[in-house]
Design an enzyme around this catalytic site. Structure first.
Site, PDB file in Angstrom:
ATOM      1  N   LEU A 162       2.180   1.261   5.996  1.00 10.05           N
ATOM      2  CA  LEU A 162       2.108   2.600   6.549  1.00 10.05           C
ATOM      3  C   LEU A 162       0.750   3.221   6.263  1.00 10.05           C
ATOM      4  O   LEU A 162       0.326   3.282   5.103  1.00 10.05           O
ATOM      5  CB  LEU A 162       3.219   3.477   5.954  1.00 10.05           C
ATOM      6  CG  LEU A 162       4.628   2.858   5.976  1.00 10.05           C
ATOM      7  CD1 LEU A 162       5.650   3.886   5.532  1.00 10.05           C
ATOM      8  CD2 LEU A 162       4.998   2.307   7.322  1.00 10.05           C
TER       9      LEU A 162
ATOM     10  N   ASP B 142      -5.666   1.682   5.180  1.00  9.27           N
ATOM     11  CA  ASP B 142      -7.088   1.994   5.301  1.00  9.27           C
ATOM     12  C   ASP B 142      -7.613   1.409   6.614  1.00  9.27           C
ATOM     13  O   ASP B 142      -7.480   0.219   6.856  1.00  9.27           O
ATOM     14  CB  ASP B 142      -7.820   1.369   4.099  1.00  9.27           C
ATOM     15  CG  ASP B 142      -9.208   1.941   3.923  1.00  9.27           C
ATOM     16  OD1 ASP B 142      -9.802   2.386   4.925  1.00  9.27           O
ATOM     17  OD2 ASP B 142      -9.696   1.956   2.783  1.00  9.27           O
TER      18      ASP B 142
ATOM     19  N   ASN C   5      -3.058  -6.465  -5.843  1.00 10.30           N
ATOM     20  CA  ASN C   5      -3.776  -6.618  -4.588  1.00 10.30           C
ATOM     21  C   ASN C   5      -2.900  -7.487  -3.696  1.00 10.30           C
ATOM     22  O   ASN C   5      -2.891  -8.703  -3.817  1.00 10.30           O
ATOM     23  CB  ASN C   5      -5.121  -7.279  -4.853  1.00 10.30           C
ATOM     24  CG  ASN C   5      -5.950  -7.427  -3.595  1.00 10.30           C
ATOM     25  OD1 ASN C   5      -5.423  -7.342  -2.493  1.00 10.30           O
ATOM     26  ND2 ASN C   5      -7.233  -7.643  -3.765  1.00 10.30           N
ATOM     27  N   SER C   6      -2.159  -6.854  -2.811  1.00 10.06           N
ATOM     28  CA  SER C   6      -1.181  -7.616  -2.030  1.00 10.06           C
ATOM     29  C   SER C   6      -1.854  -8.517  -1.003  1.00 10.06           C
ATOM     30  O   SER C   6      -1.258  -9.444  -0.504  1.00 10.06           O
ATOM     31  CB  SER C   6      -0.208  -6.673  -1.346  1.00 10.06           C
ATOM     32  OG  SER C   6      -0.923  -5.723  -0.619  1.00 10.06           O
TER      33      SER C   6
ATOM     34  N   GLY D 191       0.850  -1.190   0.000  1.00 11.42           N
ATOM     35  CA  GLY D 191       0.000   0.000   0.000  1.00 11.42           C
ATOM     36  C   GLY D 191       0.878   1.229   0.000  1.00 11.42           C
ATOM     37  O   GLY D 191       0.805   2.080   0.885  1.00 11.42           O
TER      38      GLY D 191
ATOM     39  N   GLU E 171       0.553  -1.306  -4.791  1.00 10.76           N
ATOM     40  CA  GLU E 171      -0.570  -0.387  -4.634  1.00 10.76           C
ATOM     41  C   GLU E 171      -1.728  -0.873  -5.484  1.00 10.76           C
ATOM     42  O   GLU E 171      -1.551  -1.303  -6.609  1.00 10.76           O
ATOM     43  CB  GLU E 171      -0.117   1.026  -5.037  1.00 10.76           C
ATOM     44  CG  GLU E 171      -1.197   2.082  -5.053  1.00 10.76           C
ATOM     45  CD  GLU E 171      -1.904   2.273  -3.714  1.00 10.76           C
ATOM     46  OE1 GLU E 171      -1.207   2.497  -2.714  1.00 10.76           O
ATOM     47  OE2 GLU E 171      -3.138   2.197  -3.686  1.00 10.76           O
TER      48      GLU E 171
ATOM     49  N   GLU F 153       3.503  10.709   2.314  1.00  7.58           N
ATOM     50  CA  GLU F 153       2.565  11.812   2.148  1.00  7.58           C
ATOM     51  C   GLU F 153       1.537  11.800   3.262  1.00  7.58           C
ATOM     52  O   GLU F 153       1.186  12.824   3.830  1.00  7.58           O
ATOM     53  CB  GLU F 153       1.857  11.691   0.798  1.00  7.58           C
ATOM     54  CG  GLU F 153       2.725  12.006  -0.398  1.00  7.58           C
ATOM     55  CD  GLU F 153       3.799  10.968  -0.696  1.00  7.58           C
ATOM     56  OE1 GLU F 153       3.775   9.866  -0.113  1.00  7.58           O
ATOM     57  OE2 GLU F 153       4.688  11.268  -1.512  1.00  7.58           O
ATOM     58  N   GLU F 154       1.104  10.595   3.583  1.00  7.29           N
ATOM     59  CA  GLU F 154       0.068  10.453   4.609  1.00  7.29           C
ATOM     60  C   GLU F 154       0.635  10.874   5.967  1.00  7.29           C
ATOM     61  O   GLU F 154      -0.029  11.544   6.752  1.00  7.29           O
ATOM     62  CB  GLU F 154      -0.391   8.986   4.629  1.00  7.29           C
ATOM     63  CG  GLU F 154      -1.748   8.736   5.203  1.00  7.29           C
ATOM     64  CD  GLU F 154      -2.871   9.420   4.430  1.00  7.29           C
ATOM     65  OE1 GLU F 154      -3.821   9.836   5.085  1.00  7.29           O
ATOM     66  OE2 GLU F 154      -2.781   9.532   3.180  1.00  7.29           O
TER      67      GLU F 154
END
Lengths: 432, 262
Positions: free
Chosen positions: B158, B161, B138-139, B82, B105, B237-238
């Site tokens: 990191l 969701d 889709n990991s 992700g 991702e 970024e998050e």
């Protein structure tokens, strides 16, 4: 057009076609056929149909049975399916000793080698475990609830087997995967240790089988929607050999190249040299020679049966050297309950004949030659009426050609259809 | 196979210009349960590393590993599951220049952005950023299709969701059953890093890792000296967004251990 058909099947639930299953007692005491919610057992020693009894306090099966399995020693039998029930039977009396209710529909079931645990897989790919025990007996507490021991993330488990030494449990899914997991001494705490993944199938995996333990090692065989049978070193997750059934079936049948050659079931005979393979549009079975020293699979022959007979499930009984095959289905459109008929064919002296001479075809038993004759056929097939049977089997045949594949294959909707569906989506849960 | 530059005008292949995020707007959520229709390698052997790390796998060399006495081909060692817009990868790349790392991702627009970002960084900093790449996948479903047993030494989760509703907990990227698979692809001693700004999820991830027999907590003193840990909240970024808003973060850092069954 394709989309419309898929859609229709989803609405009516007809996509949930359930093939008939067969299982043979490892010591040859009995044979079981499951079709729809019906479990039919024939006692081969006593020569009579078994009437099942249930004192587990649970309900009996009310929807299609998806998986049946004998334990390694034959003392136990498990059945499970779409009604979310897992039933454990004692085979000496054919009494149901335990009924477990799963939260989701069950797609696979297996009994651990020591006969202490039953594992089953639900529609979300979670593998659950219950301790076998009769009510009020021994240390099994009354709240013997299933515990989840591991999972394939949101995938349908198609087949689940224990390795012959009992150390591993293997599960195959529709996402092309086979996972081999260490089965711990205390599995109630979960089975977190993955031994290997066997990756190589390019479509759903429909059936897996272990070879028996010879010289300390055993191998895994698998068949799938990609029309291949594969041989694996499951300890290391290495693909050893791949056999494409296309070449040989193509030349035997007059079907167009359109026909679907997904492997429906496979079964290893007990000295491991032969693998019997049921293929979705093959009337008969294919035999592969399995050389575990050279680690190769090779074509041996196709045993052709009557045109309308495509086996849905196979079982080998080593003591009598018989290969049991069954054809049948439930949950077909417009199928009445009275039509839960199957057709059983038996191949006699399966192994001996083949090892004696490669040209000699093993005998497919005529109905009159079947052990215990009509009695057995009536019990397992549900009817002896040839014309009635023909009618049902023709419907099965038609359904077989399309359904088994559609059930497991990833549905590929067109871009427009996906958009349209998104627009019409209703996320609010409608409670009944 | 060839990398197409963003059709929406965001990417300029070859030039050192970084892609602009405004052209890669994506939803914050993506359903991990739905059937995927992007290509997935059949097995880890099918992962085409030359496409991801051209400098390590020059195309003209033909079949690599055909035994000219060379050391074995490098393998991917770090996975950022992700990866979002790829901040962590960009931060990690100069710290571990000899390690191949990949971001995974699910949202394709975001993946496109990271692709362009890596290409731009490589173009403007020759000799750098050759060890990072990204893949759309889709990991939660396909981790074993990308990595073999004990291949990874670090895994990152990191700001995943949070999936607040109990009904959706099974969509969380850390769960007891998924940890089995992460443990399988990680070598013994490898470290799994998780961080979130949602307390509830932080507790959930820590609890899962504590309960899992194949993981143990990394001691505090080790965490303090690990250069990677600082990046967890600062590089992504998050993470920056949380810092801007003065939010709290919750991390759980655990080591893959081997299990001795008697």
């Amino acid at each position: 057009m394709e989309d419309a058909a898929v859609e229709e099947a989803e609405v009516s639930g007809a996509g949930e076609f359930a093939p008939a299953l067969v299982a043979a007692h490892p010591l040859g005491h009995s044979v079981a056929v499951a079709v729809g919610p019906e479990l039919r057992v024939f006692d081969l020693n006593g020569g009579c149909a078994v009437s099942l009894s249930d004192d587990s306090g649970g309900c009996s099966h009310s929807d299609a049975i998806r998986a049946i399995s004998f334990s390694a020693d034959g003392a136990l039998f498990a059945s499970a399916g779409d009604d979310k029930l897992v039933k454990i039977w004692k085979t000496d009396s054919w009494r149901c000793i335990q009924t477990i209710t799963s939260e989701k529909r069950v797609s696979a079931v297996a009994i651990s080698k020591d006969g202490l645990y039953v594992t089953f897989a639900d529609k979300f790919g979670v593998i659950w475990l219950v301790t076998v025990g009769e009510h009020g007996e021994g240390q099994v507490s009354s709240d013997n609830k299933p515990v989840s021991i591991y999972g394939h993330y949101c995938s349908i488990i198609t087949s689940m087997k224990f390795s012959p030494d009992g150390r591993f449990i293997a599960t195959a899914d529709r996402d092309f995967k086979i996972r081999v997991t260490s089965f711990p001494k205390d599995p109630v705490k979960g089975a977190p240790q993955i031994q290997s993944f066997c990756l190589g199938h390019t479509e759903f995996v429909s059936s897996i089988a272990f070879t028996s333990l010879s010289g300390g090692s055993s191998f895994l065989l698998s068949g799938g929607g990609d029309s291949t049978v594969r041989l694996w070193d499951y300890i290391n997750g290495c693909l050893l050999d791949t056999y494409e059934v296309k070449d040989k079936v193509g030349e035997q049948s007059d079907e167009t190249e359109d026909s679907n050659l997904a492997i429906a079931d496979l079964c290893v005979t007990n000295d491991d040299s032969l693998v019997a393979v049921a293929i979705q549009s093959l009337n008969g079975i294919m035999l592969l020679a399995c050389d575990l020293i050279a680690k190769k699979l090779s074509f041996l022959k196709v045993i052709t049966m009557e045109k309308s007979y495509i086996p849905t499930s196979l079982a080998y009984s080593s003591s009598a050297d018989l290969l049991w095959t069954v054809m049948g289905a439930s949950n077909m459109p417009n199928q009445a309950a009275s039509q839960l008929l199957t057709r059983v064919r038996i191949i006699l002296r399966f192994q001996k004949e083949l090892s004696a001479s490669a040209d000699h075809d093993p005998a497919i038993l005529e109905d009159s030659e079947v052990p215990h004759g009509e009695k057995l056929l009536l019990a397992l097939q549900g009817s002896l009426d040839a014309s009635k049977q023909e009618e049902v089997l023709a419907a099965v045949l038609a359904a077989l050609r399309v359904s088994m594949h559609k059930m497991l294959v990833k549905k590929n909707y067109s871009e427009e259809r996906r958009e349209q569906r998104k627009r019409g989506r209703n996320d609010k849960k409608i409670k009944k | 196979m060839t990398r197409t530059s963003g059709a929406n005008g965001g990417g300029q292949q070859g030039s050192g210009k970084l892609p602009r995020k405004r052209f890669y707007r994506a939803r914050a959520h993506s359903n991990p349960l739905s059937d995927s229709h992007f290509p997935i390698p059949i097995s880890p052997d099918d992962v085409d590393l030359s496409q991801h790390y051209p400098r390590y796998f020059p195309a003209d060399k033909g079949e690599h590993g055909d035994g000219d006495g060379d050391a074995e081909a490098p393998r991917i060692r770090f996975a950022d599951v992700g990866c979002g817009f790829g901040g962590l990868l960009v931060g990690l790349s100069p710290l571990f220049p000899d390690k191949l790392m990949i971001g995974m991702e699910l949202r394709d627009k975001v993946t496109e952005y990271v692709k362009e970002r890596v290409l731009a960084l490589r173009a403007s900093n020759p000799g750098q950023y050759d060890n990072i790449s990204v893949v759309r996948t889709n990991s939660m479903k396909y981790i074993p299709n990308y990595f073999g047993k004990a291949q990874l030494s670090k895994m990152f989760f990191l700001f995943p969701d949070p999936h607040f509703k109990e009904k959706n907990h099974r969509r969380r990227v850390i769960s007891m059953h998924l940890l089995d698979e992460y443990a399988y692809v990680m070598e013994a001693g490898g470290i799994i890093y998780t961080i979130t700004d949602v307390e509830e999820l932080g507790i959930w991830m820590r609890t899962c890792l504590e309960k899992h027999p194949l993981f143990e907590a990394v001691p505090e003193e080790e965490i303090k000296v690990d250069p990677v840990v600082k990046l967890l909240s600062s590089a992504t970024e998050e993470g920056q967004k949380v810092a801007r808003n003065g939010g709290q973060t919750f991390q759980a850092i655990f080591r893959r251990i081997s299990l001795q069954e008697e």
